[in-house]
Write a protein that holds these residues in place. Structure first.
Motif, short mmCIF file in Angstrom:
data_model
loop_
_atom_site.label_atom_id
_atom_site.label_comp_id
_atom_site.label_asym_id
_atom_site.label_seq_id
_atom_site.Cartn_x
_atom_site.Cartn_y
_atom_site.Cartn_z
N ASP A 16 0.82 -1.21 0.00
CA ASP A 16 0.00 0.00 0.00
C ASP A 16 0.85 1.26 0.00
O ASP A 16 0.48 2.25 -0.62
CB ASP A 16 -0.93 0.01 1.22
N TYR A 17 1.98 1.22 0.69
CA TYR A 17 2.84 2.40 0.77
C TYR A 17 3.38 2.77 -0.60
O TYR A 17 3.33 3.94 -1.00
CB TYR A 17 3.99 2.16 1.75
N GLU A 19 2.17 2.03 -3.51
CA GLU A 19 1.06 2.48 -4.35
C GLU A 19 0.69 3.93 -4.02
O GLU A 19 0.51 4.76 -4.92
CB GLU A 19 -0.14 1.58 -4.17
N ALA A 20 0.60 4.26 -2.75
CA ALA A 20 0.27 5.63 -2.34
C ALA A 20 1.37 6.60 -2.75
O ALA A 20 1.09 7.73 -3.17
CB ALA A 20 0.05 5.68 -0.82
N GLN A 23 1.04 7.35 -6.43
CA GLN A 23 -0.07 8.28 -6.66
C GLN A 23 0.35 9.70 -6.30
O GLN A 23 0.01 10.65 -7.01
CB GLN A 23 -1.29 7.88 -5.84
N PRO A 37 -5.66 11.51 3.42
CA PRO A 37 -6.41 10.27 3.63
C PRO A 37 -7.35 10.42 4.82
O PRO A 37 -7.10 11.19 5.74
CB PRO A 37 -5.33 9.23 3.91
#
Length: 61
Positions: A16-17, A19-20, A23, A37
């Motif tokens: 997740d890190y 991917e964030a 982005q 977030p």
């Protein structure tokens, strides 16, 4: 042997890190900002109260 088993199982891991971060980099590169977030959905746990309850439970017969 450990490295081989680790490499075989990494395809199921989702980062997740990363991917964030991708982005964020894309948004900043395009000149826009990402919204912050959402905060945690659950209230934080009172760790001291949980520790005290655990100690009381361990001491009781």
């Amino acid at each position: 042997m450990w490295a081989a088993s680790l490499a075989a199982g990494t395809s199921a891991v989702h980062d997740d890190y990363a991917e964030a971060l991708q982005q964020l980099v894309a948004a900043l590169g395009a000149g826009r900002e990402l919204a912050a977030p959402a905060g945690p959905q659950e209230p934080p746990t009172d760790l001291m109260a949980a520790l005290e309850a655990s100690i009381r439970a361990a001491r009781s017969p």
